[in-house]
Design a protein around this motif. Structure first.
Motif, PDB file in Angstrom:
ATOM      1  N   ASP A 210      57.724  66.593  38.149  1.00 47.24           N
ATOM      2  CA  ASP A 210      57.011  67.843  38.435  1.00 47.24           C
ATOM      3  C   ASP A 210      58.470  68.187  39.933  1.00 47.24           C
ATOM      4  OD1 ASP A 210      56.098  70.450  39.245  1.00 47.24           O
ATOM      5  OD2 ASP A 210      54.878  69.388  40.079  1.00 47.24           O
ATOM      6  N   ALA A 211      59.269  69.780  39.067  1.00 49.75           N
ATOM      7  CA  ALA A 211      60.464  69.996  40.052  1.00 49.75           C
ATOM      8  C   ALA A 211      59.822  70.961  41.266  1.00 49.75           C
ATOM      9  CB  ALA A 211      60.837  71.375  38.772  1.00 49.75           C
ATOM     10  N   VAL A 212      58.703  71.312  40.965  1.00 47.69           N
ATOM     11  CA  VAL A 212      58.807  71.782  42.880  1.00 47.69           C
ATOM     12  C   VAL A 212      57.733  70.924  43.644  1.00 47.69           C
ATOM     13  CG1 VAL A 212      57.893  73.883  41.778  1.00 47.69           C
ATOM     14  CG2 VAL A 212      56.313  72.346  41.924  1.00 47.69           C
ATOM     15  N   GLU A 213      57.376  70.017  43.227  1.00 48.16           N
ATOM     16  CA  GLU A 213      57.206  69.112  44.781  1.00 48.16           C
ATOM     17  C   GLU A 213      58.165  68.674  44.814  1.00 48.16           C
ATOM     18  OE1 GLU A 213      54.607  64.327  43.798  1.00 48.16           O
ATOM     19  OE2 GLU A 213      54.822  65.886  42.514  1.00 48.16           O
ATOM     20  N   ALA A 214      58.321  67.782  46.264  1.00 51.67           N
ATOM     21  CA  ALA A 214      59.061  67.571  47.224  1.00 51.67           C
ATOM     22  C   ALA A 214      59.310  66.342  46.946  1.00 51.67           C
ATOM     23  CB  ALA A 214      58.924  67.948  48.441  1.00 51.67           C
ATOM     24  N   PHE A 215      60.525  64.794  46.602  1.00 53.97           N
ATOM     25  CA  PHE A 215      59.963  63.965  46.606  1.00 53.97           C
ATOM     26  C   PHE A 215      61.564  63.458  47.666  1.00 53.97           C
ATOM     27  CE2 PHE A 215      58.908  65.060  42.252  1.00 53.97           C
ATOM     28  CZ  PHE A 215      57.757  64.174  42.345  1.00 53.97           C
ATOM     29  N   GLY A 216      61.284  61.814  48.235  1.00 57.03           N
ATOM     30  CA  GLY A 216      62.680  61.338  49.067  1.00 57.03           C
ATOM     31  C   GLY A 216      63.124  60.604  47.707  1.00 57.03           C
ATOM     32  N   ARG A 217      64.990  60.632  48.419  1.00 59.15           N
ATOM     33  CA  ARG A 217      65.876  59.559  47.969  1.00 59.15           C
ATOM     34  C   ARG A 217      66.232  58.265  48.580  1.00 59.15           C
ATOM     35  NH1 ARG A 217      64.241  65.327  47.300  1.00 59.15           N
ATOM     36  NH2 ARG A 217      65.118  65.892  45.163  1.00 59.15           N
ATOM     37  N   ARG A 218      66.558  58.040  48.384  1.00 59.25           N
ATOM     38  CA  ARG A 218      67.458  56.540  48.494  1.00 59.25           C
ATOM     39  C   ARG A 218      68.734  56.370  48.168  1.00 59.25           C
ATOM     40  NH1 ARG A 218      65.972  52.149  51.923  1.00 59.25           N
ATOM     41  NH2 ARG A 218      67.077  49.980  51.500  1.00 59.25           N
ATOM     42  N   GLU A 219      69.813  56.352  48.795  1.00 56.99           N
ATOM     43  CA  GLU A 219      70.983  55.852  47.870  1.00 56.99           C
ATOM     44  C   GLU A 219      71.832  54.743  48.492  1.00 56.99           C
ATOM     45  OE1 GLU A 219      73.349  59.740  49.187  1.00 56.99           O
ATOM     46  OE2 GLU A 219      74.788  58.334  49.242  1.00 56.99           O
ATOM     47  N   THR A 220      71.931  53.533  47.531  1.00 58.81           N
ATOM     48  CA  THR A 220      72.818  52.828  48.403  1.00 58.81           C
ATOM     49  C   THR A 220      74.426  53.483  47.338  1.00 58.81           C
ATOM     50  OG1 THR A 220      72.211  51.102  46.675  1.00 58.81           O
ATOM     51  CG2 THR A 220      71.081  51.641  48.411  1.00 58.81           C
ATOM     52  N   GLY A 221      75.378  52.146  48.260  1.00 57.18           N
ATOM     53  CA  GLY A 221      77.055  52.129  47.068  1.00 57.18           C
ATOM     54  C   GLY A 221      77.368  50.851  48.137  1.00 57.18           C
ATOM     55  N   THR A 222      77.665  50.355  47.286  1.00 62.69           N
ATOM     56  CA  THR A 222      77.784  48.551  47.039  1.00 62.69           C
ATOM     57  C   THR A 222      79.906  47.908  46.394  1.00 62.69           C
ATOM     58  OG1 THR A 222      75.850  47.336  47.080  1.00 62.69           O
ATOM     59  CG2 THR A 222      77.721  46.132  47.219  1.00 62.69           C
ATOM     60  N   PHE A 223      79.972  47.987  47.443  1.00 63.87           N
ATOM     61  CA  PHE A 223      81.365  47.215  46.790  1.00 63.87           C
ATOM     62  C   PHE A 223      81.048  45.549  46.781  1.00 63.87           C
ATOM     63  CE2 PHE A 223      85.419  44.455  47.741  1.00 63.87           C
ATOM     64  CZ  PHE A 223      86.395  45.038  47.251  1.00 63.87           C
ATOM     65  N   VAL A 224      80.826  45.820  45.368  1.00 61.57           N
ATOM     66  CA  VAL A 224      80.617  44.457  44.996  1.00 61.57           C
ATOM     67  C   VAL A 224      81.583  43.231  45.334  1.00 61.57           C
ATOM     68  CG1 VAL A 224      79.627  43.155  43.297  1.00 61.57           C
ATOM     69  CG2 VAL A 224      78.955  45.576  43.863  1.00 61.57           C
ATOM     70  N   THR A 225      83.064  43.844  44.150  1.00 62.60           N
ATOM     71  CA  THR A 225      84.472  42.914  44.670  1.00 62.60           C
ATOM     72  C   THR A 225      84.988  44.140  43.453  1.00 62.60           C
ATOM     73  OG1 THR A 225      84.288  42.979  42.040  1.00 62.60           O
ATOM     74  CG2 THR A 225      82.648  41.227  43.464  1.00 62.60           C
ATOM     75  N   PRO A 226      86.558  43.480  43.894  1.00 64.78           N
ATOM     76  CA  PRO A 226      87.404  44.623  43.830  1.00 64.78           C
ATOM     77  C   PRO A 226      87.362  44.815  42.000  1.00 64.78           C
ATOM     78  CG  PRO A 226      88.276  42.431  44.747  1.00 64.78           C
ATOM     79  CD  PRO A 226      86.682  42.004  44.632  1.00 64.78           C
ATOM     80  N   GLY A 227      86.208  44.631  41.360  1.00 64.42           N
ATOM     81  CA  GLY A 227      86.077  45.294  40.164  1.00 64.42           C
ATOM     82  C   GLY A 227      85.145  45.902  40.120  1.00 64.42           C
ATOM     83  N   LEU A 228      84.060  45.816  41.005  1.00 57.19           N
ATOM     84  CA  LEU A 228      82.903  45.973  39.475  1.00 57.19           C
ATOM     85  C   LEU A 228      82.356  47.344  41.776  1.00 57.19           C
ATOM     86  CD1 LEU A 228      81.024  46.241  38.048  1.00 57.19           C
ATOM     87  CD2 LEU A 228      79.355  44.482  39.413  1.00 57.19           C
ATOM     88  N   HIS A 229      82.310  48.531  41.768  1.00 56.08           N
ATOM     89  CA  HIS A 229      80.984  49.258  42.734  1.00 56.08           C
ATOM     90  C   HIS A 229      79.805  49.524  41.939  1.00 56.08           C
ATOM     91  CE1 HIS A 229      80.933  52.205  45.709  1.00 56.08           C
ATOM     92  NE2 HIS A 229      80.281  52.622  45.234  1.00 56.08           N
ATOM     93  N   ARG A 230      79.192  49.616  43.107  1.00 57.96           N
ATOM     94  CA  ARG A 230      77.768  49.559  42.434  1.00 57.96           C
ATOM     95  C   ARG A 230      76.740  50.543  43.049  1.00 57.96           C
ATOM     96  NH1 ARG A 230      72.138  47.443  42.627  1.00 57.96           N
ATOM     97  NH2 ARG A 230      70.963  47.417  40.999  1.00 57.96           N
ATOM     98  N   GLN A 231      76.398  51.384  42.715  1.00 56.87           N
ATOM     99  CA  GLN A 231      75.226  53.297  43.545  1.00 56.87           C
ATOM    100  C   GLN A 231      74.218  52.946  42.608  1.00 56.87           C
ATOM    101  OE1 GLN A 231      78.557  55.408  42.553  1.00 56.87           O
ATOM    102  NE2 GLN A 231      77.677  56.746  44.256  1.00 56.87           N
ATOM    103  N   THR A 232      72.919  52.622  43.785  1.00 54.48           N
ATOM    104  CA  THR A 232      71.568  53.131  43.416  1.00 54.48           C
ATOM    105  C   THR A 232      70.815  54.532  44.279  1.00 54.48           C
ATOM    106  OG1 THR A 232      70.575  52.393  44.992  1.00 54.48           O
ATOM    107  CG2 THR A 232      71.530  50.609  43.230  1.00 54.48           C
ATOM    108  N   TYR A 233      70.091  55.679  43.170  1.00 54.34           N
ATOM    109  CA  TYR A 233      69.835  56.602  43.836  1.00 54.34           C
ATOM    110  C   TYR A 233      68.240  56.538  43.329  1.00 54.34           C
ATOM    111  CZ  TYR A 233      69.588  61.604  44.787  1.00 54.34           C
ATOM    112  OH  TYR A 233      69.078  62.352  44.541  1.00 54.34           O
ATOM    113  N   THR A 234      67.122  57.069  43.835  1.00 56.40           N
ATOM    114  CA  THR A 234      65.948  55.969  43.791  1.00 56.40           C
ATOM    115  C   THR A 234      65.574  57.123  44.177  1.00 56.40           C
ATOM    116  OG1 THR A 234      65.921  53.430  44.434  1.00 56.40           O
ATOM    117  CG2 THR A 234      64.245  54.837  44.528  1.00 56.40           C
ATOM    118  N   ILE A 235      63.961  58.181  43.220  1.00 55.52           N
ATOM    119  CA  ILE A 235      63.841  58.944  44.484  1.00 55.52           C
ATOM    120  C   ILE A 235      61.882  58.900  43.864  1.00 55.52           C
ATOM    121  CG2 ILE A 235      62.630  60.994  43.452  1.00 55.52           C
ATOM    122  CD1 ILE A 235      64.986  62.041  40.988  1.00 55.52           C
TER     123      ILE A 235
END
Ligand code: FES
Length: 337
Positions: A210-235
């Protein structure tokens, strides 16, 4: 060339590899990839042992590659098994074969010390292969910039207001400071919580919430190795996560000034729309276009600087600076070995 070699990098996605020979440049080394009859993937140095000619310019004979110049023929382990102009191949005629590991859509390759691959498995990407409600999509592109510019870019999302304003939830004027930067010997990650806010249009379309409801967000970013970067975005709603998005970037240096980027998005949620994949692919493709333009401009500026100059750092650069130090120390360790 300056990049760690003792590390797994994404060479291709599985859907890129079939009957044809696929040529890649990985860490400055030419590599040819192809799929064998049993479905496994072979990765060989893309240079004939006889003369400097790419094997990828030849053709296949079953699981073997026949060089397109004089016809020397190679097994998938890199051994030259046939030289048409003589009875037996010369002793030691072979090209290097690189270890390959397939996980979900990623085809990982080990370009480091032979035998070293057994000691370090490639990073896990469970969202791309475990089911558990996840769906995924991806894209690939070449970016004319050093791979560390890409890592640093994705470890500092404070550029989002200037570059990607449509991604910011309504009412959020600034990103809160990084709550936590977790550092290990080989990785760095950050966590950031956003205050509750209604959904941005892209969030509504992807999540089905629902567009009008208010939600929180948790965001993470990880340099996993020189070959991989990982981001998460959780509502998050009142009872926990209602929509989860994982953005994985495989960064594979081709040369010092160019990187092949393998972007995979994975998502799941309580009310995910049927066309969430198309919507997310469009949104993150447009973002990647803008990111690419900035990254390539920065690389041009670096190339144009007659003498290296120092740029100032700000607090938001904390995670990126740590990632740079990790990579520098990996390179120094490898040089000292
Ligand atoms: S260059 Fe490959 S066979 Fe001669």
């Amino acid at each position: 060339m300056t990049f760690p070699r003792e590390c797994w990098y994404v060479a291709a996605t599985l859907d890129e590899l079939g009957d044809t020979l696929v040529a890649r440049r990985i860490l400055g080394t030419p590599v040819v990839l192809y799929r064998l009859a049993d479905g496994s993937i072979a990765a060989l140095e893309d240079r004939c042992a006889h003369r400097p000619y790419p094997l990828s310019a030849g053709h296949r004979d079953g699981d073997r590659i026949v060089c397109g110049y004089h016809g020397c023929t190679y097994d998938p382990d890199g051994t030259c098994v046939l030289v048409p102009s003589q009875d037996n191949p010369p002793l030691g005629a072979q090209v290097r074969a690189f270890p390959v590991h397939v996980s979900g859509p990623f085809v990982w390759v080990w370009m480091g010390t032979p035998g070293g691959a057994r000691l370090r498995p490639p990073p896990a990407t469970p969202e791309l292969s475990s089911g558990a409600g996840w769906s995924s999509t991806g894209e690939r592109r070449d970016v004319a910039a050093n791979f560390m510019l890409l890592h640093e870019h994705y470890l500092d999302l404070t550029n989002v207001f200037e570059m990607h304003a449509e991604m910011v939830p309504p009412g959020i004027e600034a990103l809160p400071p990084l709550e936590e930067v977790q550092i290990s010997e080989t990785s760095v990650s950050y966590v950031r919580e956003l205050p509750k806010a209604p959904l941005a249009p892209w969030e509504t379309e992807a999540s089905g919430l629902d567009a009008v409801e208010a939600f929180g967000r948790r965001e993470t970013g990880t340099f996993v190795t020189p070959g991989l970067h990982r981001q998460t975005y959780t509502i998050t709603g009142a009872d926990g996560p209602v929509f989860e998005l994982v953005r994985l970037h495989g960064f594979t240096p081709q040369t010092n000034g160019s990187t092949r980027v393998f972007l995979q998005l994975a998502w799941r949620g309580d009310a995910v729309a049927a066309d969430a994949g198309e919507r997310l692919a469009d949104v993150f493709h447009a973002m990647a276009d803008r990111d690419t333009a900035v990254l390539e401009t920065m690389q041009r500026c670096l190339d144009e600087d007659e003498t290296p100059r120092r740029y100032v750092n700000v607090k938001a650069d904390r995670a990126a600076l740590r990632a740079r130090r990790i990579v520098q120390s990996m390179i120094e360790d490898e040089r000292g070995r």
